[in-house]
Design a protein around this motif. Structure first.
Motif, mmCIF file in Angstrom:
data_model
loop_
_atom_site.group_PDB
_atom_site.id
_atom_site.type_symbol
_atom_site.label_atom_id
_atom_site.label_comp_id
_atom_site.label_asym_id
_atom_site.label_seq_id
_atom_site.Cartn_x
_atom_site.Cartn_y
_atom_site.Cartn_z
ATOM 1 N N ILE A 63 46.554 48.683 34.332
ATOM 2 C CA ILE A 63 47.404 47.574 34.787
ATOM 3 C C ILE A 63 48.567 48.027 35.654
ATOM 4 O O ILE A 63 49.419 47.222 36.024
ATOM 5 C CB ILE A 63 47.951 46.759 33.592
ATOM 6 C CG1 ILE A 63 48.895 47.604 32.742
ATOM 7 C CG2 ILE A 63 46.822 46.159 32.782
ATOM 8 C CD1 ILE A 63 49.746 46.804 31.802
ATOM 9 N N ASN A 65 49.198 48.570 38.700
ATOM 10 C CA ASN A 65 49.528 47.910 39.969
ATOM 11 C C ASN A 65 49.507 46.388 39.877
ATOM 12 O O ASN A 65 49.469 45.706 40.901
ATOM 13 C CB ASN A 65 48.584 48.387 41.070
ATOM 14 C CG ASN A 65 47.146 47.983 40.818
ATOM 15 O OD1 ASN A 65 46.796 47.539 39.735
ATOM 16 N ND2 ASN A 65 46.304 48.158 41.810
ATOM 17 N N ILE A 66 49.585 45.836 38.698
ATOM 18 C CA ILE A 66 49.537 44.385 38.534
ATOM 19 C C ILE A 66 50.729 43.695 39.204
ATOM 20 O O ILE A 66 50.632 42.575 39.662
ATOM 21 C CB ILE A 66 49.453 43.990 37.036
ATOM 22 C CG1 ILE A 66 49.060 42.525 36.883
ATOM 23 C CG2 ILE A 66 50.740 44.301 36.318
ATOM 24 C CD1 ILE A 66 48.756 42.136 35.449
ATOM 25 N N TRP A 67 51.845 44.371 39.302
ATOM 26 C CA TRP A 67 53.074 43.790 39.841
ATOM 27 C C TRP A 67 53.046 43.678 41.362
ATOM 28 O O TRP A 67 53.818 42.912 41.936
ATOM 29 C CB TRP A 67 54.276 44.631 39.415
ATOM 30 C CG TRP A 67 54.146 46.058 39.852
ATOM 31 C CD1 TRP A 67 53.582 47.080 39.140
ATOM 32 C CD2 TRP A 67 54.533 46.614 41.097
ATOM 33 N NE1 TRP A 67 53.600 48.235 39.869
ATOM 34 C CE2 TRP A 67 54.193 47.983 41.087
ATOM 35 C CE3 TRP A 67 55.144 46.099 42.230
ATOM 36 C CZ2 TRP A 67 54.431 48.828 42.155
ATOM 37 C CZ3 TRP A 67 55.384 46.957 43.298
ATOM 38 C CH2 TRP A 67 55.027 48.301 43.257
ATOM 39 N N THR A 70 53.235 40.274 43.721
ATOM 40 C CA THR A 70 53.590 39.072 42.969
ATOM 41 C C THR A 70 54.841 38.433 43.541
ATOM 42 O O THR A 70 54.978 37.223 43.485
ATOM 43 C CB THR A 70 53.815 39.373 41.472
ATOM 44 O OG1 THR A 70 54.838 40.333 41.340
ATOM 45 C CG2 THR A 70 52.546 39.832 40.814
ATOM 46 N N LEU A 76 55.754 43.110 31.490
ATOM 47 C CA LEU A 76 54.500 43.468 30.852
ATOM 48 C C LEU A 76 54.755 43.915 29.422
ATOM 49 O O LEU A 76 55.770 44.541 29.137
ATOM 50 C CB LEU A 76 53.824 44.605 31.620
ATOM 51 C CG LEU A 76 53.516 44.333 33.083
ATOM 52 C CD1 LEU A 76 52.985 45.596 33.751
ATOM 53 C CD2 LEU A 76 52.530 43.209 33.216
ATOM 54 N N CYS A 81 51.574 39.416 29.768
ATOM 55 C CA CYS A 81 52.266 39.514 31.044
ATOM 56 C C CYS A 81 53.033 38.210 31.239
ATOM 57 O O CYS A 81 52.494 37.129 31.024
ATOM 58 C CB CYS A 81 51.228 39.694 32.147
ATOM 59 S SG CYS A 81 51.863 39.525 33.807
ATOM 60 N N LEU A 103 48.355 36.909 41.332
ATOM 61 C CA LEU A 103 48.085 37.526 40.036
ATOM 62 C C LEU A 103 46.634 37.272 39.626
ATOM 63 O O LEU A 103 45.951 38.166 39.118
ATOM 64 C CB LEU A 103 49.048 36.980 38.986
ATOM 65 C CG LEU A 103 49.021 37.634 37.620
ATOM 66 C CD1 LEU A 103 49.377 39.110 37.709
ATOM 67 C CD2 LEU A 103 49.977 36.926 36.677
ATOM 68 N N TRP A 106 44.453 39.572 41.556
ATOM 69 C CA TRP A 106 44.484 40.908 40.968
ATOM 70 C C TRP A 106 43.539 40.968 39.772
ATOM 71 O O TRP A 106 42.778 41.928 39.622
ATOM 72 C CB TRP A 106 45.906 41.280 40.535
ATOM 73 C CG TRP A 106 45.965 42.641 39.916
ATOM 74 C CD1 TRP A 106 46.214 43.822 40.548
ATOM 75 C CD2 TRP A 106 45.714 42.972 38.545
ATOM 76 N NE1 TRP A 106 46.145 44.863 39.656
ATOM 77 C CE2 TRP A 106 45.834 44.370 38.418
ATOM 78 C CE3 TRP A 106 45.401 42.217 37.411
ATOM 79 C CZ2 TRP A 106 45.655 45.027 37.213
ATOM 80 C CZ3 TRP A 106 45.217 42.885 36.202
ATOM 81 C CH2 TRP A 106 45.342 44.260 36.109
ATOM 82 N N ALA A 107 43.595 39.962 38.919
ATOM 83 C CA ALA A 107 42.760 39.944 37.716
ATOM 84 C C ALA A 107 41.278 39.969 38.089
ATOM 85 O O ALA A 107 40.503 40.733 37.504
ATOM 86 C CB ALA A 107 43.080 38.715 36.862
ATOM 87 N N ASN A 110 40.304 43.345 39.507
ATOM 88 C CA ASN A 110 40.347 44.410 38.515
ATOM 89 C C ASN A 110 39.507 44.099 37.284
ATOM 90 O O ASN A 110 39.659 44.736 36.238
ATOM 91 C CB ASN A 110 41.798 44.696 38.107
ATOM 92 C CG ASN A 110 42.519 45.440 39.190
ATOM 93 O OD1 ASN A 110 42.465 46.664 39.248
ATOM 94 N ND2 ASN A 110 43.177 44.732 40.080
#
Length: 126
Positions: A63, A65-67, A70, A76, A81, A103, A106-107, A110
């Motif tokens: 996770i 690079n989830i940010w 955004t 997190l 999240c 977001l 991204w999900a 990934n």
């Protein structure tokens, strides 16, 4: 998630190749069986062994690079999240919706499943 995909993501983050090789050695070749049942062992080709020492670290790599993209504040935790933004006008609300869309992208990119039953929207007013 398939091991190769996770290893590629870890390598792309700048981790030294020798560390990626060690993580691969840890992940590849595991088997599992149902405890207390008469079952044969099955080879594991994805995911991280439950209760493993490296599990939390590999989750963070997953996770990490989830940010990105955004554009909003994000927090997190081990099991969630939170993305938030002050909404002063309709433009702020539209921007937050854009960030939520990113977001979601991204999900999907990934291979993360989002549980619709756990999504919440909360508003705070002065």
């Amino acid at each position: 998630m398939p091991h190769d995909w996770l290893l590629t993501k870890i390598a792309a983050s700048g981790v030294e190749l020798r560390v990626v090789v060690r993580i691969r050695e840890f992940l590849v070749g595991h088997t599992q069986r149902v405890a207390g049942q008469l079952s044969g062992e099955v080879r594991i080709t994805s995911d991280v062994p439950q209760g493993s020492v490296l599990g939390p670290l590999l989750f963070l790599a997953y996770i990490n690079n989830i940010w990105k993209n955004t554009g909003s504040a994000i927090r997190l935790s081990a099991d969630g999240c939170v993305i938030y933004r002050a909404i002063v006008n309709s433009n702020d609300a539209e921007r937050l919706q854009i960030y939520l869309g990113r977001l979601e992208e991204w999900a999907v990119g990934n291979r993360m499943m989002i549980n619709p039953g756990k999504r919440k929207a909360v508003s705070f007013h002065e």
